[in-house]
Design an enzyme around this catalytic site. Structure first.
Site, PDB file in Angstrom:
ATOM      1  N   THR A   1       0.827  -1.204   0.000  1.00 36.67           N
ATOM      2  CA  THR A   1       0.000   0.000   0.000  1.00 36.67           C
ATOM      3  C   THR A   1       0.862   1.255   0.000  1.00 36.67           C
ATOM      4  O   THR A   1       0.527   2.259  -0.644  1.00 36.67           O
ATOM      5  CB  THR A   1      -0.913  -0.001   1.243  1.00 36.67           C
ATOM      6  OG1 THR A   1      -1.694  -1.194   1.224  1.00 36.67           O
ATOM      7  CG2 THR A   1      -1.826   1.208   1.254  1.00 36.67           C
TER       8      THR A   1
ATOM      9  N   HIS B   1       1.798   1.973  -3.465  1.00 34.92           N
ATOM     10  CA  HIS B   1       0.688   2.614  -4.184  1.00 34.92           C
ATOM     11  C   HIS B   1       0.628   4.103  -3.858  1.00 34.92           C
ATOM     12  O   HIS B   1       0.428   4.937  -4.740  1.00 34.92           O
ATOM     13  CB  HIS B   1      -0.655   1.962  -3.810  1.00 34.92           C
ATOM     14  CG  HIS B   1      -0.822   0.579  -4.363  1.00 34.92           C
ATOM     15  ND1 HIS B   1      -0.945   0.325  -5.707  1.00 34.92           N
ATOM     16  CD2 HIS B   1      -0.891  -0.629  -3.753  1.00 34.92           C
ATOM     17  CE1 HIS B   1      -1.072  -0.977  -5.898  1.00 34.92           C
ATOM     18  NE2 HIS B   1      -1.041  -1.591  -4.723  1.00 34.92           N
TER      19      HIS B   1
END
Lengths: 366, 366, 366, 366
Positions: free
Chosen positions: A59, A62
């Site tokens: 994450t 990202h």
């Protein structure tokens, strides 16, 4: 009703700095910045942690890359980091479950305690969840303030690197424990860090055979080190055929889907025995179709959507597995580096040349 | 070990005809034929039933129309009919669980008792299932031979029409009982016969609110007669908005998906509260896609693929519901007609102008 | 992190009295006293309720009589009352789940949130539970301060008398929901108030037959009014024989033991079908023996020890049952009287001439 | 429907002897006799096994001694032995799940397939169970006839001695799998053969800590060899205190009670954490009392009465555990001896100087 405020005899804080370094998503664009920011304060019900170690998650990549999901979710500036362990250095009003100096790992979901989900033991799908390091400031910093209820005392004998990644390993525990494990043949599809943890978790929890699949020889080698009973390189081998061979035609009792890959999910369903279960943690990048009749209905399959960690059954299960020594996560941690070198960690993740990467904050020694 | 063969003092058959009428899929083409065929004999472990009533299923329509699925599955000639009730008129060697004259309804799955599924209480997904009226001769006839273990004594007070449709109602029970019901708000998406049964089952089993949806005013009216708490005409109303209104924003605890319609499934998932369950019995006509992240994973949903009936927990549950009078299926049976007029039954189904249609065999009086 | 302290624009209290009347266990001796005491204040995380109605429990009788259990547990002075509904008139620091004027019923267990039980969804057996009205001041008073998390908004349409007794009815829900209910034949042994609630709960939750037993014709009549399908006067009839008759030899699927009576428990076990469950809420007055082989082991029985309410699944289940109208508790409330007349309520309980008795505090109109 | 009777091309028997030796409870008195008896024949649905190995059970000792239980249950003459493995040498009419020459272990409960228990996946508590070697002739003989459905193919790689004791080990699996195991701390109270098996099963199934207790140093040494994490000699040490020490105050998640000893059960309950489970397989010699409030109700304990094996989930679980090599039972088998010397085996059991004793029939080589 218990005295929970500071007194001279009952200090509730340790002398500490007023500013700190932090890895901040400062702007709505690719990249991060290392800022000097004020050290936060522990409000009512909160504790302040001196961060000891932190884990880097997909994450975070990202967010670094500022992909579509990040653009829709984050509101810069925010300090990143939702996997970490720290020492309690300040306790806000009302806090009684920890004391100064305790080492705690941390649940990253800050929940409302009020919605139907929270009130019915489903806080991991709280309708109002805010996540540390995403919606509110996280732990890629020297200090982080968190709700005291989110703290979990680290089990004795667990090294700081491992304690730092109890949060993502909790994802693996939650996925694995969503269905039967004892005596089962389980496939883990996708050998990123959570897949690697899941291999160890399933074996420690009593699965009699754990089969891991991926397309990366690097990750498959890590899967072997996590003691998978068999690994399948799905870039070269047919998953279903290999499973049938390994299980002598019985098929899988369960699949822990960690890749988000449509083919992995379809193959996982195909390779399940009738009545098996597939627990889905990996996030597909986009919607995909399924032959529901053949893969789900006629086989009597149960599918679980999995997010977060049961609060706090999952933490207790993980604690027991780690404490006993049956679960050893060290082989999944391929790199430990200074938090200062966050860009290097991101580079490793982009190249797929890492298992779990753990960061050491400024002033902490590895 | 118990004496199980016929003697003069222990007759195991009733005098009966040697030929009978039957509805036969005689050729690989649309339609059926009414044939005069030999009355079957009860082999070892089998019983012969004099059929009293039989239910027409959507599957029978598929076979009649000779669609792609039928072409791949059936090998004519075969006598149709997998929902029926009959009187025991002959018992094969070894049969001890029924006696001559008993009225029994019948599980349509003839299973192998040997595969892993059969040996682990998952016989409903037996790998070697053969279905009466599809793979072997069924009950649209004056007599039918079935394995004795497939017989279920009809509960006292249950009319023959209802006893005839315990098999499809068992599908509804299996779907409903796959997750929590007591105190739950449940939607039934699709109000064909099994959906109608599911409304009654969910209410009888303790669901506090049952919401039914369909696009057909005719079927929605039947849903009302089955005592749905609310009905939604999804050709005119938005399912999710209406559910939110009815549940005051809580959402659904469970969905019983009976339509096979992709939109019904997506809307059902959207309308579920976090942590809810969707149990899938309706067969989609083709694969379809899902936004897994938003509809399943982030909501922590459990999906169940459902087929057949738990053997025989489902039958026992249905028996208790019927026996107590809490479940009344009569409103779902819209037509009772002579088996001779099977073409008329098929026409009703094609027009969508029927709930469940029950057939009365030759020589039986309605 | 949300602003949770009072401001001029965000008042967190309603003007109120500073003293109030309360029913106080003032001395270590039989009886109670009505005292004028200071109105409590809502501390951090707490709310202050203006009590609207309160229920009298058998435990209150034990405390009144100052029996051995009371002597070992209570430390006078303490205000009694652990079943009540009130209006929020003050919110302490950090409270966000209610607002002034809300009507809330109240969980009586004040738990630590820290022990293993609390952290693994077993807060009802928290190792450090303190109970309102026993260990800390309760709701037999004009005002009561409680942790805000213990508040449950009363469902729409539920009268105050019923809202007052959600806590003891939650005991019944917890006991009933500890095992299968849908389609089951359930016996409730003991028809005191919680037994009466359990009859209604089991029926609303989908039990197909509910059999109630007691020795008191008065209570059996109340059981009938709660719509038990059958009642057994065990002072005159043999429980096991009658159950066999009612169930046509099948036996019970479950027993909800509410009497604490050894014979009720043994008879309940005898009358269970093999594989059934007995859930124990009634407290025996002393240890008693069991023929484990015959009653538990050879029958494959599951026994559940039940205490308190799942926090807060039980409350949610009860909320749904009440909200839907499927559960109507009114017949179990036989008396409503001024709190001032607490001695009369105690007299009724001693005589066994009451179902649930509800009290109306000073200044509230019935 | 499948051809299941013998033909010249499809022989269903192997040439064999017509008489055999067998250990027979010939008279209603202490002792046994070795008789020469006719070899039985496989009736419809049955198979005849050439016995390869057989296990001696505590029940056999009871029968030998002709205690009160035996007097009430057995009707001599009967051939003893309910734990055995054999080779299929004859198949009765209708048998399709095995073939000549297969090596199979055997479920000892011959059930009716008709009662409510049998029809609802609870055949292990069938109301009409007859047990091999007790109610009907068993496997302490050269040959034994059993229902074909009771046969379980032995997993590859499992030695005959171990295959012979899958039945009693199934008791241990059933007990262990009655509640959570993965990540749990489990105590096994009583280290007779089934307790020893349970230690191995719990560890293989994912328990993180297994504590064994007994009063016999001999058996505690066997517990250590089965790899118990800790052993407690309850003749010298306080069980509860030691458990608290070992678990650092957490207590047990589960107890597998194998001794039938009242103190073991009470201590097990005391040492359980709140919300834990105790699964009862050991048979007390007589009824005993419990402080229900303190030990069961206030702690929220679940108790399971356990008998037999889930048919056949337990066998499948055991198969997977053995097949994988995670469960190794060999240390629990302390003696292997000719069946001829049955009296010696009985002597060993009476002295408590044996774990499991395995017998080798006449003509078989060890």
């Amino acid at each position: 009703m218990t005295p929970t405020t500071a007194t001279a005899e009952n200090p509730r804080t340790i002398t500490r700095a007023t500013t700190m370094k932090a890895i901040v998503k400062a702007k709505a664009a690719e990249g991060i910045e290392i800022h000097t920011v004020p050290v936060p304060t522990a409000g009512p019900g909160e504790i302040l942690l001196k961060v000891k170690r932190a884990g880097v998650c997909g994450t975070d990549l990202h967010i670094y890359l500022w992909d579509r999901w990040s653009q829709g979710r984050l509101q810069p500036p925010v300090t990143l980091g939702h996997e970490f362990v720290g020492e309690v250095v300040e306790m806000g009003a009302g806090v009684t479950n920890v004391k100064l100096g305790d080492l705690v790992s941390c649940e990253s979901h800050v929940v409302c305690h009020t919605c139907v989900a929270c009130r019915t033991n489903l806080a991991h799908v709280c309708e109002n969840t805010r996540t540390l390091g995403i919606d509110i400031n996280g732990g890629f910093a020297e200090y982080v303030a968190v709700p005291a209820v989110n703290a979990w005392h680290i089990p004795p004998g667990v090294p700081l690197e491992v304690a730092a990644i109890m949060e993502p390993c909790g994802n693996a525990v939650h996925t694995a424990f969503a269905g039967p494990l004892s005596g089962c043949t389980i496939a883990v599809t996708g050998c990123g860090p959570i897949g690697l943890f899941a291999i160890g978790v399933a074996k420690a929890a009593g699965a009699t055979c754990v089969i891991a699949s991926d397309v990366s020889p690097y990750r498959l080698e890590l899967a072997r080190q996590m003691k998978a009973d068999a690994v399948i390189d799905v870039s070269k081998e047919d998953f279903v055929a290999r499973v049938n061979e390994i299980t002598h035609g019985r098929g899988l009792d369960g699949v822990l889907e960690m890749s988000g890959n449509p083919k992995a999910m379809r193959d996982g369903l195909l390779a399940l025995r009738n009545g098996g279960r597939l627990s889905l943690l990996g996030l597909p990048t986009e919607p995909f179709e399924l032959d529901w009749n053949r893969l789900v209905i006629f086989k009597g399959i149960t599918l679980h959507g999995i997010v977060g960690r049961r609060m706090y059954e999952t933490w207790d299960q993980l604690d027991q597995l780690l404490r006993s020594g049956r679960l050893d996560l060290r082989a999944s941690i391929t790199h430990t580096m200074p938090m200062e070198k966050f860009d290097d960690a991101i580079a490793l993740l982009r190249e797929g040349k890492a298992g779990k990467v753990v960061l050491v904050p400024w002033g902490e020694s590895a």
